[in-house]
Design an enzyme around this catalytic site. Structure first.
Site, short mmCIF file in Angstrom:
data_model
loop_
_atom_site.label_atom_id
_atom_site.label_comp_id
_atom_site.label_asym_id
_atom_site.label_seq_id
_atom_site.Cartn_x
_atom_site.Cartn_y
_atom_site.Cartn_z
N LYS A 107 -35.10 10.20 90.71
CA LYS A 107 -33.71 10.65 90.70
C LYS A 107 -33.02 10.21 89.41
O LYS A 107 -33.57 9.39 88.66
CB LYS A 107 -32.98 10.10 91.94
CG LYS A 107 -32.90 8.60 91.98
CD LYS A 107 -32.37 8.14 93.34
CE LYS A 107 -32.16 6.64 93.34
NZ LYS A 107 -32.78 5.99 94.51
N TYR A 143 -11.99 -0.81 67.13
CA TYR A 143 -10.76 -0.62 67.91
C TYR A 143 -10.18 -1.96 68.36
O TYR A 143 -10.91 -2.82 68.86
CB TYR A 143 -11.05 0.21 69.16
CG TYR A 143 -11.21 1.68 68.90
CD1 TYR A 143 -10.12 2.47 68.53
CD2 TYR A 143 -12.45 2.28 69.03
CE1 TYR A 143 -10.28 3.83 68.30
CE2 TYR A 143 -12.62 3.64 68.81
CZ TYR A 143 -11.53 4.41 68.45
OH TYR A 143 -11.67 5.74 68.22
C1 LIG Z 1 -33.75 5.06 94.64
C2 LIG Z 1 -34.51 5.00 95.89
C3 LIG Z 1 -35.78 4.42 95.95
C4 LIG Z 1 -36.42 3.72 94.76
O1 LIG Z 1 -35.82 2.45 94.59
P1 LIG Z 1 -36.32 1.43 93.46
O2 LIG Z 1 -35.54 0.21 93.71
O3 LIG Z 1 -35.98 2.06 92.16
O4 LIG Z 1 -37.77 1.27 93.63
C5 LIG Z 1 -36.48 4.50 97.14
N1 LIG Z 1 -35.95 5.10 98.22
C6 LIG Z 1 -34.71 5.64 98.21
C7 LIG Z 1 -34.16 6.27 99.45
C8 LIG Z 1 -33.96 5.62 97.06
O5 LIG Z 1 -32.74 6.16 97.05
#
Ligand SMILES: *Cc1c(COP(=O)(O)O)cnc(C)c1O
Length: 389
Positions: A37, A263
Protein backbone atom coordinates in the site's frame (compact mmCIF):
# COMPACT_ATOMS: atom_id res chain seq x y z
CA UNK A 1 22.45 8.42 -13.71
CA UNK A 2 23.13 10.99 -10.98
CA UNK A 3 22.91 14.05 -13.10
CA UNK A 4 19.66 13.14 -14.83
CA UNK A 5 17.42 13.97 -11.90
CA UNK A 6 17.11 16.74 -9.36
CA UNK A 7 16.19 14.19 -6.73
CA UNK A 8 15.89 10.45 -6.99
CA UNK A 9 15.26 7.36 -4.88
CA UNK A 10 17.28 4.29 -5.74
CA UNK A 11 15.31 1.12 -5.11
CA UNK A 12 17.53 -1.93 -4.78
CA UNK A 13 15.53 -4.81 -6.24
CA UNK A 14 18.14 -7.39 -5.26
CA UNK A 15 17.79 -6.31 -1.64
CA UNK A 16 13.99 -6.49 -1.93
CA UNK A 17 14.14 -10.05 -3.29
CA UNK A 18 16.57 -10.96 -0.55
CA UNK A 19 14.19 -9.60 2.11
CA UNK A 20 11.29 -11.48 0.54
CA UNK A 21 13.28 -14.69 0.73
CA UNK A 22 14.08 -14.02 4.41
CA UNK A 23 10.38 -13.41 5.09
CA UNK A 24 9.53 -16.65 3.32
CA UNK A 25 12.07 -18.52 5.37
CA UNK A 26 10.63 -17.01 8.55
CA UNK A 27 7.07 -17.80 7.46
CA UNK A 28 7.77 -21.53 7.00
CA UNK A 29 4.68 -23.14 5.48
CA UNK A 30 2.65 -19.91 5.47
CA UNK A 31 2.31 -17.94 2.26
CA UNK A 32 3.91 -14.49 2.19
CA UNK A 33 1.55 -11.80 0.91
CA UNK A 34 3.56 -8.60 0.49
CA UNK A 35 1.73 -5.44 1.54
CA UNK A 36 2.38 -2.75 -1.06
CA UNK A 37 0.00 0.00 0.00
CA UNK A 38 0.94 3.70 -0.18
CA UNK A 39 2.89 3.27 -3.41
CA UNK A 40 4.68 0.30 -1.84
CA UNK A 41 5.70 2.46 1.13
CA UNK A 42 7.06 4.98 -1.36
CA UNK A 43 9.08 2.45 -3.39
CA UNK A 44 6.81 2.45 -6.45
CA UNK A 45 3.81 0.11 -6.24
CA UNK A 46 3.67 -1.16 -9.81
CA UNK A 47 7.31 -2.06 -10.12
CA UNK A 48 7.37 -3.73 -6.71
CA UNK A 49 4.18 -5.64 -7.56
CA UNK A 50 5.79 -6.84 -10.79
CA UNK A 51 8.79 -8.10 -8.83
CA UNK A 52 6.49 -9.86 -6.37
CA UNK A 53 4.63 -11.46 -9.26
CA UNK A 54 7.94 -12.65 -10.77
CA UNK A 55 8.82 -14.13 -7.39
CA UNK A 56 5.55 -16.04 -7.41
CA UNK A 57 3.76 -14.50 -4.43
CA UNK A 58 0.22 -15.79 -4.01
CA UNK A 59 -1.42 -12.46 -3.16
CA UNK A 60 -0.59 -8.76 -2.67
CA UNK A 61 -2.16 -6.40 -0.14
CA UNK A 62 -3.08 -2.86 -1.23
CA UNK A 63 -4.68 0.14 0.43
CA UNK A 64 -7.44 1.00 -2.02
CA UNK A 65 -8.93 0.02 -5.35
CA UNK A 66 -6.99 2.69 -7.23
CA UNK A 67 -3.69 1.15 -6.18
CA UNK A 68 -4.99 -2.23 -7.25
CA UNK A 69 -6.08 -0.84 -10.60
CA UNK A 70 -2.63 0.61 -11.27
CA UNK A 71 -1.09 -2.78 -10.64
CA UNK A 72 -3.54 -4.43 -13.02
CA UNK A 73 -2.72 -1.82 -15.67
CA UNK A 74 0.95 -2.64 -15.14
CA UNK A 75 0.14 -6.23 -16.08
CA UNK A 76 0.08 -7.75 -12.61
CA UNK A 77 -2.37 -10.67 -12.54
CA UNK A 78 -1.61 -11.80 -8.97
CA UNK A 79 -4.67 -11.83 -6.67
CA UNK A 80 -5.00 -8.46 -4.91
CA UNK A 81 -6.64 -7.70 -1.58
CA UNK A 82 -7.75 -4.26 -0.41
CA UNK A 83 -6.78 -4.60 3.24
CA UNK A 84 -8.96 -1.89 4.68
CA UNK A 85 -12.42 -1.04 3.51
CA UNK A 86 -13.90 0.30 0.28
CA UNK A 87 -16.54 2.86 -0.57
CA UNK A 88 -19.41 1.92 -2.91
CA UNK A 89 -17.96 3.90 -5.80
CA UNK A 90 -14.98 1.54 -5.87
CA UNK A 91 -17.05 -1.60 -6.33
CA UNK A 92 -17.40 -1.73 -10.15
CA UNK A 93 -13.63 -1.43 -10.42
CA UNK A 94 -13.09 -4.23 -7.93
CA UNK A 95 -15.36 -6.53 -9.86
CA UNK A 96 -13.86 -5.71 -13.23
CA UNK A 97 -10.36 -6.49 -11.98
CA UNK A 98 -11.08 -9.35 -9.57
CA UNK A 99 -9.90 -7.54 -6.49
CA UNK A 100 -10.78 -8.81 -3.01
CA UNK A 101 -11.77 -6.68 -0.01
CA UNK A 102 -11.99 -6.83 3.76
CA UNK A 103 -15.43 -6.96 5.40
CA UNK A 104 -16.02 -5.26 8.73
CA UNK A 105 -19.69 -5.35 9.57
CA UNK A 106 -22.95 -7.14 9.02
CA UNK A 107 -24.55 -4.13 7.36
CA UNK A 108 -21.56 -3.86 5.03
CA UNK A 109 -21.87 -7.54 4.15
CA UNK A 110 -25.50 -6.95 3.18
CA UNK A 111 -25.00 -3.74 1.23
CA UNK A 112 -21.93 -5.02 -0.56
CA UNK A 113 -23.65 -8.33 -1.28
CA UNK A 114 -26.54 -6.52 -2.91
CA UNK A 115 -24.38 -4.10 -4.84
CA UNK A 116 -22.30 -6.94 -6.23
CA UNK A 117 -25.40 -8.96 -7.08
CA UNK A 118 -26.72 -5.98 -9.08
CA UNK A 119 -23.60 -6.26 -11.22
CA UNK A 120 -24.31 -9.95 -11.67
CA UNK A 121 -20.91 -10.72 -10.21
CA UNK A 122 -19.18 -12.35 -7.24
CA UNK A 123 -16.69 -10.68 -4.92
CA UNK A 124 -14.03 -12.45 -2.85
CA UNK A 125 -13.96 -11.10 0.69
CA UNK A 126 -11.88 -11.50 3.83
CA UNK A 127 -13.64 -11.13 7.16
CA UNK A 128 -11.62 -8.87 9.41
CA UNK A 129 -11.77 -9.41 13.16
CA UNK A 130 -10.83 -6.62 15.55
CA UNK A 131 -8.83 -8.35 18.28
CA UNK A 132 -7.49 -5.18 19.86
CA UNK A 133 -6.65 -2.65 17.14
CA UNK A 134 -9.94 -0.83 17.74
CA UNK A 135 -10.03 0.45 14.18
CA UNK A 136 -11.56 -1.57 11.36
CA UNK A 137 -12.90 -5.04 11.90
CA UNK A 138 -15.71 -6.93 13.55
CA UNK A 139 -15.62 -7.28 17.33
CA UNK A 140 -14.87 -10.90 18.29
CA UNK A 141 -18.25 -11.43 19.90
CA UNK A 142 -19.97 -10.45 16.64
CA UNK A 143 -17.69 -12.50 14.36
CA UNK A 144 -19.93 -15.55 14.06
CA UNK A 145 -23.04 -13.48 13.32
CA UNK A 146 -21.27 -11.45 10.64
CA UNK A 147 -19.68 -14.56 9.13
CA UNK A 148 -23.12 -16.14 8.83
CA UNK A 149 -24.58 -12.97 7.34
CA UNK A 150 -21.77 -12.97 4.84
CA UNK A 151 -22.32 -16.58 3.87
CA UNK A 152 -25.98 -15.73 3.27
CA UNK A 153 -24.96 -13.30 0.54
CA UNK A 154 -24.64 -15.40 -2.63
CA UNK A 155 -22.65 -12.65 -4.35
CA UNK A 156 -19.93 -12.72 -1.69
CA UNK A 157 -17.38 -15.48 -1.36
CA UNK A 158 -15.54 -15.86 1.94
CA UNK A 159 -11.86 -16.32 1.04
CA UNK A 160 -10.23 -15.58 4.37
CA UNK A 161 -10.47 -14.48 7.97
CA UNK A 162 -7.93 -11.95 9.21
CA UNK A 163 -6.87 -9.70 12.03
CA UNK A 164 -4.24 -6.98 12.41
CA UNK A 165 -2.07 -6.38 15.49
CA UNK A 166 -1.55 -2.91 16.95
CA UNK A 167 1.77 -3.59 18.75
CA UNK A 168 4.81 -2.24 16.93
CA UNK A 169 6.99 -4.64 18.95
CA UNK A 170 5.13 -7.72 17.74
CA UNK A 171 5.40 -10.64 20.15
CA UNK A 172 7.78 -8.68 22.39
CA UNK A 173 4.63 -6.95 23.55
CA UNK A 174 2.43 -9.25 25.68
CA UNK A 175 -0.70 -7.69 24.14
CA UNK A 176 0.09 -9.50 20.88
CA UNK A 177 -0.21 -12.93 22.53
CA UNK A 178 -3.57 -11.87 23.95
CA UNK A 179 -4.83 -10.56 20.60
CA UNK A 180 -3.58 -13.67 18.85
CA UNK A 181 -5.32 -15.96 21.35
CA UNK A 182 -8.53 -14.05 20.80
CA UNK A 183 -8.16 -14.52 17.04
CA UNK A 184 -7.58 -18.25 17.49
CA UNK A 185 -10.70 -18.53 19.64
CA UNK A 186 -12.78 -16.74 16.99
CA UNK A 187 -11.47 -19.15 14.35
CA UNK A 188 -12.32 -22.09 16.60
CA UNK A 189 -15.83 -20.72 17.12
CA UNK A 190 -16.40 -20.31 13.38
CA UNK A 191 -15.18 -23.82 12.66
CA UNK A 192 -17.23 -25.30 15.48
CA UNK A 193 -20.27 -23.73 13.83
CA UNK A 194 -19.51 -25.55 10.62
CA UNK A 195 -18.04 -22.59 8.75
CA UNK A 196 -15.11 -23.56 6.60
CA UNK A 197 -12.44 -20.92 6.88
CA UNK A 198 -10.42 -21.04 3.68
CA UNK A 199 -7.46 -18.93 4.72
CA UNK A 200 -6.36 -17.24 7.93
CA UNK A 201 -3.86 -14.41 8.15
CA UNK A 202 -2.74 -12.04 10.86
CA UNK A 203 1.01 -11.39 11.02
CA UNK A 204 2.50 -8.05 9.98
CA UNK A 205 6.29 -7.56 9.89
CA UNK A 206 6.60 -7.09 13.64
CA UNK A 207 4.67 -10.25 14.49
CA UNK A 208 6.40 -12.32 11.80
CA UNK A 209 9.90 -11.29 12.84
CA UNK A 210 9.33 -11.80 16.55
CA UNK A 211 8.28 -15.40 16.14
CA UNK A 212 4.47 -15.42 16.23
CA UNK A 213 3.12 -19.00 16.17
CA UNK A 214 0.95 -20.36 14.71
CA UNK A 215 1.07 -18.03 11.74
CA UNK A 216 -1.97 -19.40 9.96
CA UNK A 217 -2.20 -19.71 6.20
CA UNK A 218 -0.46 -16.49 5.23
CA UNK A 219 1.51 -13.54 6.61
CA UNK A 220 1.33 -9.91 5.50
CA UNK A 221 4.69 -8.20 5.91
CA UNK A 222 5.10 -4.69 4.57
CA UNK A 223 7.93 -2.63 5.97
CA UNK A 224 10.32 -5.53 6.60
CA UNK A 225 10.42 -6.28 2.88
CA UNK A 226 11.90 -2.82 2.45
CA UNK A 227 14.61 -3.66 4.95
CA UNK A 228 13.21 -1.56 7.78
CA UNK A 229 12.01 -3.09 11.01
CA UNK A 230 9.50 -1.30 13.20
CA UNK A 231 10.59 -0.08 16.64
CA UNK A 232 12.56 -2.14 19.02
CA UNK A 233 13.15 -5.07 16.70
CA UNK A 234 16.72 -6.22 16.32
CA UNK A 235 18.66 -6.34 13.11
CA UNK A 236 19.48 -10.02 13.54
CA UNK A 237 17.43 -11.05 10.56
CA UNK A 238 19.87 -9.58 8.03
CA UNK A 239 17.26 -7.63 6.17
CA UNK A 240 18.82 -5.22 3.71
CA UNK A 241 17.81 -1.60 3.18
CA UNK A 242 16.09 -1.21 -0.18
CA UNK A 243 15.73 2.52 -0.60
CA UNK A 244 18.27 5.31 -0.74
CA UNK A 245 17.36 8.93 -1.37
CA UNK A 246 19.60 11.30 -3.28
CA UNK A 247 19.83 14.72 -4.78
CA UNK A 248 22.63 16.92 -6.11
CA UNK A 249 24.10 20.28 -5.22
CA UNK A 250 22.65 23.02 -7.43
CA UNK A 251 24.10 26.12 -5.80
CA UNK A 252 26.96 27.10 -3.49
CA UNK A 253 27.27 30.29 -1.52
CA UNK A 254 29.94 31.59 0.84
CA UNK A 255 28.53 33.38 3.85
CA UNK A 256 30.25 35.47 6.50
CA UNK A 257 29.67 34.86 10.18
CA UNK A 258 26.28 36.08 11.41
CA UNK A 259 24.32 35.47 8.18
CA UNK A 260 20.78 34.07 8.48
CA UNK A 261 19.67 31.22 6.18
CA UNK A 262 16.14 30.30 5.08
CA UNK A 263 12.58 31.29 5.98
CA UNK A 264 12.34 33.05 9.30
CA UNK A 265 16.11 33.42 9.50
CA UNK A 266 16.11 30.99 12.36
CA UNK A 267 19.55 29.62 11.61
CA UNK A 268 22.48 32.02 11.63
CA UNK A 269 26.06 31.13 10.68
CA UNK A 270 28.44 31.40 13.61
CA UNK A 271 31.56 31.32 11.45
CA UNK A 272 32.32 32.10 7.83
CA UNK A 273 31.10 29.04 5.95
CA UNK A 274 29.81 27.61 2.68
CA UNK A 275 26.16 26.76 2.18
CA UNK A 276 25.00 24.30 -0.50
CA UNK A 277 21.45 24.46 -1.82
CA UNK A 278 19.74 21.14 -2.66
CA UNK A 279 16.70 20.86 -4.98
CA UNK A 280 14.63 18.76 -2.59
CA UNK A 281 12.19 20.04 0.02
CA UNK A 282 9.29 19.05 2.18
CA UNK A 283 7.10 18.45 -0.85
CA UNK A 284 9.58 15.74 -1.80
CA UNK A 285 9.49 14.13 1.61
CA UNK A 286 12.25 15.88 3.56
CA UNK A 287 10.55 16.31 6.95
CA UNK A 288 10.11 19.97 7.85
CA UNK A 289 11.15 19.24 11.42
CA UNK A 290 14.64 18.23 10.27
CA UNK A 291 15.27 21.88 9.50
CA UNK A 292 13.22 23.64 12.14
CA UNK A 293 14.75 21.63 14.96
CA UNK A 294 18.27 21.52 13.60
CA UNK A 295 18.54 17.73 13.75
CA UNK A 296 18.82 16.84 10.10
CA UNK A 297 21.92 15.76 8.22
CA UNK A 298 22.90 14.59 4.76
CA UNK A 299 25.99 12.88 3.33
CA UNK A 300 28.24 14.39 0.70
CA UNK A 301 31.71 13.19 -0.34
CA UNK A 302 31.42 10.61 2.43
CA UNK A 303 30.97 13.30 5.09
CA UNK A 304 28.02 14.22 7.24
CA UNK A 305 26.70 17.77 6.81
CA UNK A 306 23.99 19.42 8.88
CA UNK A 307 20.80 20.67 7.30
CA UNK A 308 20.63 24.35 8.25
CA UNK A 309 17.72 26.77 8.10
CA UNK A 310 14.11 25.87 7.49
CA UNK A 311 13.30 23.23 4.85
CA UNK A 312 11.44 24.92 1.97
CA UNK A 313 8.86 23.34 -0.28
CA UNK A 314 11.35 22.73 -3.11
CA UNK A 315 14.75 23.28 -1.54
CA UNK A 316 16.85 22.83 1.52
CA UNK A 317 20.26 24.12 2.56
CA UNK A 318 23.22 22.37 4.14
CA UNK A 319 26.42 23.62 5.73
CA UNK A 320 29.40 22.21 3.82
CA UNK A 321 32.03 24.53 5.31
CA UNK A 322 34.00 21.56 6.74
CA UNK A 323 34.04 19.48 3.53
CA UNK A 324 36.77 20.41 1.05
CA UNK A 325 36.01 20.51 -2.66
CA UNK A 326 32.22 20.39 -2.67
CA UNK A 327 31.04 21.27 -6.17
CA UNK A 328 27.87 21.90 -8.14
CA UNK A 329 26.50 18.51 -9.24
CA UNK A 330 27.90 16.60 -6.28
CA UNK A 331 25.73 13.68 -5.31
CA UNK A 332 24.05 14.08 -1.93
CA UNK A 333 22.55 11.26 0.16
CA UNK A 334 19.59 11.91 2.46
CA UNK A 335 18.93 8.23 3.14
CA UNK A 336 21.49 5.53 2.49
CA UNK A 337 25.22 5.02 2.42
CA UNK A 338 28.08 7.18 1.21
CA UNK A 339 31.50 5.68 1.91
CA UNK A 340 31.77 4.85 5.59
CA UNK A 341 28.80 7.02 6.56
CA UNK A 342 25.20 5.87 6.55
CA UNK A 343 21.83 7.46 7.27
CA UNK A 344 19.20 4.81 7.90
CA UNK A 345 15.45 5.33 7.55
CA UNK A 346 15.19 4.66 11.29
CA UNK A 347 17.74 7.36 12.09
CA UNK A 348 16.05 9.95 9.88
CA UNK A 349 12.67 9.07 11.43
CA UNK A 350 14.08 9.46 14.91
CA UNK A 351 15.58 12.86 14.06
CA UNK A 352 12.27 13.98 12.57
CA UNK A 353 10.28 12.73 15.55
CA UNK A 354 8.28 10.24 13.50
CA UNK A 355 8.13 6.55 12.56
CA UNK A 356 10.12 4.96 9.71
CA UNK A 357 6.91 4.25 7.77
CA UNK A 358 6.19 7.95 7.39
CA UNK A 359 9.66 8.70 6.05
CA UNK A 360 9.48 6.38 3.03
CA UNK A 361 5.76 6.92 2.39
CA UNK A 362 6.25 10.67 2.24
CA UNK A 363 8.79 10.64 -0.57
CA UNK A 364 7.03 12.83 -3.10
CA UNK A 365 5.88 12.24 -6.65
CA UNK A 366 8.58 14.50 -8.11
CA UNK A 367 11.33 12.27 -6.77
CA UNK A 368 12.29 9.94 -9.58
CA UNK A 369 12.29 6.27 -8.65
CA UNK A 370 15.30 4.47 -10.09
CA UNK A 371 15.10 0.71 -9.73
CA UNK A 372 18.42 -1.10 -9.82
CA UNK A 373 20.11 -4.36 -8.92
CA UNK A 374 22.83 -4.26 -6.30
CA UNK A 375 25.83 -6.18 -7.50
CA UNK A 376 28.65 -4.14 -6.10
CA UNK A 377 30.71 -6.30 -3.73
CA UNK A 378 32.89 -3.33 -2.73
CA UNK A 379 29.89 -1.84 -1.00
CA UNK A 380 29.35 -5.00 0.97
CA UNK A 381 26.11 -5.66 -0.82
CA UNK A 382 27.05 -8.90 -2.51
CA UNK A 383 24.79 -11.63 -1.34
CA UNK A 384 23.01 -14.77 -2.31
CA UNK A 385 20.34 -14.30 -4.88
CA UNK A 386 16.92 -15.66 -4.15
CA UNK A 387 16.20 -18.45 -6.58
CA UNK A 388 12.71 -18.06 -7.91
CA UNK A 389 10.98 -21.39 -8.08
C1 LIG B 1 0.04 -2.14 6.49
C2 LIG B 1 -0.52 -3.44 6.88
C3 LIG B 1 0.30 -4.56 7.05
C4 LIG B 1 1.81 -4.50 6.95
O1 LIG B 1 2.33 -3.92 8.13
P1 LIG B 1 3.92 -3.78 8.35
O2 LIG B 1 4.02 -3.25 9.73
O3 LIG B 1 4.39 -2.80 7.34
O4 LIG B 1 4.50 -5.10 8.17
C5 LIG B 1 -0.31 -5.78 7.31
N1 LIG B 1 -1.65 -5.87 7.42
C6 LIG B 1 -2.47 -4.80 7.30
C7 LIG B 1 -3.95 -4.97 7.46
C8 LIG B 1 -1.94 -3.57 7.02
O5 LIG B 1 -2.74 -2.51 6.89
Amino acid sequence: MNRDHRAWAEIDLTAFRHNLSIARHCAGAAEVWPVLKANAYGHGACRMAQICAEEGVERIGVGDSHEALEMREAGVTTPLLVLGTVIDAEVPLLLRHHIEVGIHSESRAHSLGQLVAQHGARLGVHLKIDCGMGRLGVRPEAALRVAQALLNEPALELRGVMTHFPAREGCLNPDTAEHHALFQSVLAELRASGISVPMTHCANSAALFTGLQPLGGAVRPGIALFGVLPDALSAEHNLRPVLSLHTQVVFLKDLPSGAPVGYGGRWVSHRPTRIATLPIGYNDGVPYRLGSEGRGAVLIRGRRCPIVGAISMDYCTIDVGHVPGVDIGDRVTLIGRDGAECLSVAEVAEAAGTIPYEITCSIGARVRRVWCESSTPQQGLKHKHHNPT
